[in-house]
Design a protein around this motif. Sequence first.
Motif, PDB file in Angstrom:
ATOM      1  N   LEU A 237       0.857  -1.197   0.000  1.00 51.01           N
ATOM      2  CA  LEU A 237       0.000   0.000   0.000  1.00 51.01           C
ATOM      3  C   LEU A 237       0.890   1.244   0.000  1.00 51.01           C
ATOM      4  N   ALA A 240       0.922   4.444   2.525  1.00 49.42           N
ATOM      5  CA  ALA A 240       0.216   4.159   3.780  1.00 49.42           C
ATOM      6  C   ALA A 240       1.154   4.318   4.965  1.00 49.42           C
ATOM      7  N   LEU A 261      -8.737   0.706   7.059  1.00 51.04           N
ATOM      8  CA  LEU A 261      -7.986   0.874   5.817  1.00 51.04           C
ATOM      9  C   LEU A 261      -7.918   2.350   5.444  1.00 51.04           C
ATOM     10  N   ALA A 269      -6.718   1.952  -2.363  1.00 54.17           N
ATOM     11  CA  ALA A 269      -6.551   0.536  -2.056  1.00 54.17           C
ATOM     12  C   ALA A 269      -7.479  -0.365  -2.864  1.00 54.17           C
ATOM     13  N   LEU A 273      -5.919  -3.950  -3.815  1.00 50.80           N
ATOM     14  CA  LEU A 273      -6.327  -5.106  -3.019  1.00 50.80           C
ATOM     15  C   LEU A 273      -7.507  -5.845  -3.639  1.00 50.80           C
TER      16      LEU A 273
END
Length: 387
Positions: A237, A240, A261, A269, A273
């Motif tokens: 990520l 992040a 998240l 994301a 993801l």
Amino acid sequence: MKSVKTYSWFQAEVTQTVIKMFKSADQSAYFVGGCIRNSLMGVPVTDLDISTPMRPEAVMKLAKSAGFKAIPTGIEHGTITVIAGGEPFEITTFRRDVATDGRRAVVAFSDSLEEDACRRDFTMNALYVDLDGVVLDPLGGMADLRARKVRFIGVPQDRIREDYLRILRFFRFHATYGDADAGLDADALAGCAENLDGLSGLSKERVGSEIIKLLSARDPSASIGGMEMTGVLQAILPGASGRSFYPYVSQEFHIDPMARLAALGGEDAGPLLKLSRKQSVRLAKFKDAMGHGRSVYEIAFVEGADMALCIAALRAAVFEQPLQTDVREQILTASKQVFPVRAQDLMPEYTGAELGEALKTLQHAWLASGFALTKAKLMQILETKST
């Protein structure tokens, strides 16, 4: 040696019928992995997996002769799903790895429980229970389980290079089963840091599934910290960080993986993801509302109390401010408010698109007043506009 003979899942009639199937054929089989780990840790058991030296074709023949349905779900890897009493049992032949590429393994069947144990990921997952309920511990996993220590079997680098997803599984398992006060295993952390490049070859679906499971744990803060320290978090990520995440988790009202998240920040994301559409929409709402926009009380009325509570905690974390002491009660009260004007109240003066626009105008005014405007006051607004 410890026994699970008194555990409800072992005593269940359907489990006993499968045990009887193996015993009647004078064959050995062992419950393994999550059902043993969870039982001994007092965590609910959801799946029953069985390992056996029997070859998959022989397992299928045995199951059918016992009147069970046998499905060759992964027969090339030795796995048969047996349906007994409506319940699925995954039965897999003992295996050893022949070759791996970091995502999948070429395996050979084995007759050795010890070989089968050595190809697993963590010591707490290499616990077996025989058909009499006796726990077998070929690799010392019981001590780690008692200490709530997530430890790779053998050399961490070797286990990780067999399947790079094990990096994420390590952090997820620590968040779920580990002792937060004891910290993460140093050898495991070093192994994760040395193999970051392998994460790029994993499918986004597999990565996303692990991250959502990790963020669903009671308190994943220690694991997120370990991921930051090793570079794993940035690898999956980009951008992040735990800056807002840690204070958010410390003051959240309930667990919502999408809110967590959002607290991590970074790039979108959703595609990284492979989130579902529903997850992506919820994540976007959290991120959009974190720094600005409607009051949490308006959000509570429109979106529900759960979302408003998350957003209140997110805003407090982002702006490094404490939550109001009564914010929960106010949000719950706001979510139960009833808009005092109905469409019928505006008809026949308003119809169609004009009716919808009038209701929208009144609801906006009502929300802006903090639910204070009465029906009479709201109707006066329309009268004033029409004159």
